[in-house]
Design an enzyme around this catalytic site. Structure first.
Site, mmCIF file in Angstrom:
data_model
loop_
_atom_site.group_PDB
_atom_site.id
_atom_site.type_symbol
_atom_site.label_atom_id
_atom_site.label_comp_id
_atom_site.label_asym_id
_atom_site.label_seq_id
_atom_site.Cartn_x
_atom_site.Cartn_y
_atom_site.Cartn_z
ATOM 1 N N ALA A 76 0.849 -1.200 0.000
ATOM 2 C CA ALA A 76 0.000 0.000 0.000
ATOM 3 C C ALA A 76 0.886 1.253 0.000
ATOM 4 O O ALA A 76 1.355 1.690 -1.068
ATOM 5 C CB ALA A 76 -0.920 -0.036 1.218
ATOM 6 N N ARG A 77 1.132 1.786 1.153
ATOM 7 C CA ARG A 77 2.057 2.904 1.338
ATOM 8 C C ARG A 77 2.809 2.649 2.642
ATOM 9 O O ARG A 77 2.231 2.145 3.609
ATOM 10 C CB ARG A 77 1.309 4.246 1.443
ATOM 11 C CG ARG A 77 0.835 4.799 0.115
ATOM 12 C CD ARG A 77 2.010 5.262 -0.766
ATOM 13 N NE ARG A 77 1.580 5.816 -2.033
ATOM 14 C CZ ARG A 77 1.479 5.131 -3.173
ATOM 15 N NH1 ARG A 77 1.763 3.850 -3.217
ATOM 16 N NH2 ARG A 77 1.109 5.742 -4.282
ATOM 17 N N ASP A 133 7.023 -3.670 -0.013
ATOM 18 C CA ASP A 133 7.328 -2.995 -1.282
ATOM 19 C C ASP A 133 7.385 -1.484 -1.079
ATOM 20 O O ASP A 133 7.838 -0.757 -1.957
ATOM 21 C CB ASP A 133 6.255 -3.346 -2.324
ATOM 22 C CG ASP A 133 6.598 -2.820 -3.705
ATOM 23 O OD1 ASP A 133 7.713 -3.108 -4.192
ATOM 24 O OD2 ASP A 133 5.767 -2.109 -4.306
ATOM 25 N N GLU A 164 11.385 6.679 0.931
ATOM 26 C CA GLU A 164 11.844 5.956 -0.268
ATOM 27 C C GLU A 164 12.781 6.842 -1.067
ATOM 28 O O GLU A 164 12.498 8.038 -1.186
ATOM 29 C CB GLU A 164 10.639 5.543 -1.122
ATOM 30 C CG GLU A 164 9.754 4.539 -0.389
ATOM 31 C CD GLU A 164 8.547 4.086 -1.214
ATOM 32 O OE1 GLU A 164 8.458 4.463 -2.398
ATOM 33 O OE2 GLU A 164 7.708 3.373 -0.670
ATOM 34 N N HIS A 186 9.483 -0.577 -4.231
ATOM 35 C CA HIS A 186 8.241 0.055 -4.702
ATOM 36 C C HIS A 186 8.033 -0.195 -6.202
ATOM 37 O O HIS A 186 7.991 0.742 -7.009
ATOM 38 C CB HIS A 186 8.223 1.557 -4.399
ATOM 39 C CG HIS A 186 6.833 2.124 -4.422
ATOM 40 N ND1 HIS A 186 6.454 3.210 -3.679
ATOM 41 C CD2 HIS A 186 5.722 1.746 -5.099
ATOM 42 C CE1 HIS A 186 5.170 3.479 -3.905
ATOM 43 N NE2 HIS A 186 4.708 2.600 -4.762
ATOM 44 N N ALA A 220 3.686 -2.783 -8.859
ATOM 45 C CA ALA A 220 2.715 -2.580 -9.951
ATOM 46 C C ALA A 220 3.356 -2.715 -11.330
ATOM 47 O O ALA A 220 2.653 -2.765 -12.332
ATOM 48 C CB ALA A 220 2.101 -1.190 -9.834
#
Ligand code: OXD
Length: 314
Positions: A226-227, A251, A256, A275, A278
């Site tokens: 998610a975050r 992730d 970041e 990250h 996706a």
């Protein structure tokens, strides 16, 4: 109408916009200074959150920002919150790659790949205890398009699927139970794998802290796609160090790129991916198709398919 794309996308994708909408002018640049100049006479901006500059919103002509991401936490600024500039996002195109990433992380834990990758680097032939996903409980927090696809795969793996949803309704096929946020404690206690798939909003920020981690099984694995800010990272590090939970597949992170001095890098029970859950070669084709559907609706004065409600934050 002028569209500025301040992110790297292929000529084929630019052509897709131009061929569908011959009357629009498309400018593309990744250079921050050039983008700052071009945005002054752009009506529409297409951007990744990482390339977005707050000052873009001061451009007098700008009417609409389209985020190439699903998460819009970096875009909720005064002009957007006040409705002066519309915001659309790329929700709905992440289900396939992110659910596959989640299963890659879960299978890495169940089949010992986190250990075997380390052993291989040391040329060490050593077995470890392995488990199966079948029959395990998969808890999913957030049942948007990503959570729903994770649930579908979970059911296909023979997992018992439980989901937490802000406004729970009937359980979709393959999902054993859908509960509202008041059922979170039960899902924390019962999950063997807990997957976070919520947008970052004031309600979800820091939702997993020491108290929630304590409620989880010591054998449980937390997956966050998610975050980073949904989890209190310091508390997670402590929980992983002390064996409060068995592992984490992450992730996303509070900062970041993950700083070199983060203790997470050293933890053998943590798998880190940068990250990228996706990403796949299909991402941009799907993202540009979705943008074109929004553009069509915008030009026709119809409801835009992925208009963000800035008050809700997604
Ligand atoms: C997104 C992401 O929000 O990939 O799209 O994190």
């Amino acid at each position: 109408m002028k569209i500025l794309i301040n992110s790297k996308i292929s000529q084929e994708h630019v052509e897709k916009i131009i061929s569908g909408f011959p009357a629009v002018e498309v400018v593309q640049t990744e250079n921050p200074q050039e983008a700052e100049k071009f945005v002054r006479d752009a009506d529409v901006l297409i951007t990744w959150w990482s390339n977005f500059q707050v000052a873009f919103l001061d451009s007098p002509r700008l009417r609409w920002v389209h985020a190439l991401s699903a998460g819009v936490d970096g875009f909720l600024l005064p002009s957007i919150l006040e409705g002066k500039v519309l915001l659309t996002n790329s929700r709905g195109i992440h289900g396939i790659p992110i659910s596959e990433h989640v299963f890659a992380l879960m299978l890495a834990f169940s089949r010992g790949l986190n250990h075997f990758a380390r052993h291989q680097a040391q040329k060490k032939w050593q077995r470890v205890t392995l488990t199966e996903l079948r029959g395990k409980t998969l808890g999913i927090v957030g049942m948007g398009s990503i959570g729903s696809e994770i649930a579908r795969l979970g059911a296909a793996f023979g997992m018992r699927v439980m989901a937490v949803k802000r406004s729970p309704g009937p359980a979709p096929e393959g999902v054993n139970r859908v509960v509202g946020t008041e059922g979170m404690e039960m899902v924390l206690k019962e999950s063997d794998y807990l997957v976070l798939a919520v947008p970052l909003t004031p309600e979800t920020r820091g939702m997993i802290g020491a108290a929630q981690l304590e409620q989880m099984k010591p054998t449980a694995v937390l997956i966050n796609i998610a975050r980073g800010e949904v989890v209190q990272e310091e508390q997670l590090v402590a929980a992983l160090q002390q064996g409060v939970i068995a592992g984490a597949g992450l992730d996303v992170f509070e900062t970041e790129p993950l700083p070199a001095d983060s203790p997470l890098w050293q933890l053998e029970n943590c798998i880190i991916t940068p990250h990228c859950a996706a990403l796949s070669p299909q991402y941009m084709t799907r993202a540009i198709d979705l943008f074109c559907r929004n553009l069509d609706a915008f030009l026709q004065g119809e409801p835009m398919p992925t208009l963000v409600d800035p008050g809700r934050g997604y």
